[in-house]
Design an enzyme around this catalytic site. Sequence first.
Site, PDB file in Angstrom:
ATOM      1  N   CYS A 161     -33.373  16.073 -19.094  1.00 24.95           N
ATOM      2  CA  CYS A 161     -32.782  16.399 -17.803  1.00 24.95           C
ATOM      3  C   CYS A 161     -32.656  17.920 -17.683  1.00 24.95           C
ATOM      4  O   CYS A 161     -32.096  18.569 -18.564  1.00 24.95           O
ATOM      5  CB  CYS A 161     -31.418  15.728 -17.717  1.00 24.95           C
ATOM      6  SG  CYS A 161     -30.317  16.404 -16.479  1.00 24.95           S
ATOM      7  N   GLU A 162     -33.183  18.454 -16.612  1.00 24.13           N
ATOM      8  CA  GLU A 162     -33.131  19.915 -16.452  1.00 24.13           C
ATOM      9  C   GLU A 162     -31.735  20.426 -16.133  1.00 24.13           C
ATOM     10  O   GLU A 162     -31.480  21.624 -16.223  1.00 24.13           O
ATOM     11  CB  GLU A 162     -34.128  20.375 -15.381  1.00 24.13           C
ATOM     12  CG  GLU A 162     -33.805  19.969 -13.977  1.00 24.13           C
ATOM     13  CD  GLU A 162     -34.866  20.390 -12.976  1.00 24.13           C
ATOM     14  OE1 GLU A 162     -34.479  20.752 -11.852  1.00 24.13           O
ATOM     15  OE2 GLU A 162     -36.070  20.379 -13.304  1.00 24.13           O
ATOM     16  N   HIS A 163     -30.822  19.536 -15.784  1.00 22.65           N
ATOM     17  CA  HIS A 163     -29.462  19.963 -15.460  1.00 22.65           C
ATOM     18  C   HIS A 163     -28.560  20.064 -16.684  1.00 22.65           C
ATOM     19  O   HIS A 163     -27.670  20.906 -16.717  1.00 22.65           O
ATOM     20  CB  HIS A 163     -28.823  19.007 -14.446  1.00 22.65           C
ATOM     21  CG  HIS A 163     -29.575  18.942 -13.163  1.00 22.65           C
ATOM     22  ND1 HIS A 163     -29.755  17.769 -12.458  1.00 22.65           N
ATOM     23  CD2 HIS A 163     -30.216  19.896 -12.451  1.00 22.65           C
ATOM     24  CE1 HIS A 163     -30.463  18.020 -11.373  1.00 22.65           C
ATOM     25  NE2 HIS A 163     -30.752  19.298 -11.336  1.00 22.65           N
ATOM     26  N   HIS A 164     -28.772  19.188 -17.684  1.00 20.90           N
ATOM     27  CA  HIS A 164     -27.877  19.154 -18.848  1.00 20.90           C
ATOM     28  C   HIS A 164     -28.602  19.299 -20.178  1.00 20.90           C
ATOM     29  O   HIS A 164     -27.959  19.325 -21.226  1.00 20.90           O
ATOM     30  CB  HIS A 164     -27.083  17.843 -18.858  1.00 20.90           C
ATOM     31  CG  HIS A 164     -26.294  17.626 -17.616  1.00 20.90           C
ATOM     32  ND1 HIS A 164     -26.725  16.805 -16.590  1.00 20.90           N
ATOM     33  CD2 HIS A 164     -25.115  18.152 -17.208  1.00 20.90           C
ATOM     34  CE1 HIS A 164     -25.844  16.821 -15.608  1.00 20.90           C
ATOM     35  NE2 HIS A 164     -24.852  17.636 -15.957  1.00 20.90           N
TER      36      HIS A 164
ATOM     37  N   GLN B 144     -35.986  13.020 -12.671  1.00 24.86           N
ATOM     38  CA  GLN B 144     -36.868  11.850 -12.602  1.00 24.86           C
ATOM     39  C   GLN B 144     -37.635  11.772 -11.286  1.00 24.86           C
ATOM     40  O   GLN B 144     -38.805  11.390 -11.268  1.00 24.86           O
ATOM     41  CB  GLN B 144     -36.038  10.577 -12.818  1.00 24.86           C
ATOM     42  CG  GLN B 144     -36.871   9.323 -12.904  1.00 24.86           C
ATOM     43  CD  GLN B 144     -36.044   8.111 -13.254  1.00 24.86           C
ATOM     44  OE1 GLN B 144     -35.095   8.203 -14.022  1.00 24.86           O
ATOM     45  NE2 GLN B 144     -36.398   6.972 -12.706  1.00 24.86           N
TER      46      GLN B 144
ATOM     47  N   HIS C 140     -30.369   7.696 -18.435  1.00 26.94           N
ATOM     48  CA  HIS C 140     -30.091   9.121 -18.552  1.00 26.94           C
ATOM     49  C   HIS C 140     -28.862   9.355 -19.410  1.00 26.94           C
ATOM     50  O   HIS C 140     -27.767   8.914 -19.076  1.00 26.94           O
ATOM     51  CB  HIS C 140     -29.883   9.726 -17.158  1.00 26.94           C
ATOM     52  CG  HIS C 140     -31.128   9.735 -16.342  1.00 26.94           C
ATOM     53  ND1 HIS C 140     -31.793  10.898 -16.043  1.00 26.94           N
ATOM     54  CD2 HIS C 140     -31.853   8.731 -15.783  1.00 26.94           C
ATOM     55  CE1 HIS C 140     -32.870  10.606 -15.323  1.00 26.94           C
ATOM     56  NE2 HIS C 140     -32.918   9.298 -15.149  1.00 26.94           N
TER      57      HIS C 140
ATOM     58  N   CYS D 200     -27.283  12.014 -19.761  1.00 28.36           N
ATOM     59  CA  CYS D 200     -26.297  12.846 -19.061  1.00 28.36           C
ATOM     60  C   CYS D 200     -25.324  11.984 -18.272  1.00 28.36           C
ATOM     61  O   CYS D 200     -24.204  12.415 -17.988  1.00 28.36           O
ATOM     62  CB  CYS D 200     -26.978  13.878 -18.163  1.00 28.36           C
ATOM     63  SG  CYS D 200     -28.073  13.178 -16.922  1.00 28.36           S
TER      64      CYS D 200
END
Length: 186
Positions: free
Chosen positions: A75-78, A116, A144, A146
């Site tokens: 995940c590019e956020h976490h 995703q 996920h 996250c």
Amino acid sequence: MTLSLPQHYREILVGLGEDPEREGLLDTPKRAAKAMQYLCHGYEQTLEEIVNGALFASESDEMVIVKDIELYSLCEHHLLPFIGKAHVAYIPTGKVLGLSKIARIVDMYARRLQIQENLTRQIADAIQGVTMAAGVAVVIEAQHMCMMMRGVEKQNSTMNTSVMLGAFRESTTTRMEFLQLIGRSK
């Protein structure tokens, strides 16, 4: 002076309140950097290298499906993993793509920092661009970390995304056939 990736991981350990000099953590920055480079090796690949000319003349104009392709991404956020499977279909127009190339295309895009929704679109666009198919369909189902390990901590949640191009978007019958064949429609 710019820090190397292992040095950044060492600083993360310090920031977490750990002692990077303790025995169990001495090589952790190097190992973590090496792991992250492997998990993101999709940045080092190109679609042309992956396909490597594996397009073959064929009179087939029926749906080709590869389902249950395992995928592992971050995940590019976490920077936490999401794990799942992709189902990919296309309708050939004179050429078919080598079977393993479909899985390799999924891997190339999955092995980048992702969300995703974008991953699903990138795979569909790549298959379309390579094959010039009459239609392409991609469905991804993933869990996920996250969402499971932090935040709302929902252990049984699964995210599903789909991209339908060409005949799969235009024809309800074609789309339903695909969904039935991958077991996603009743």
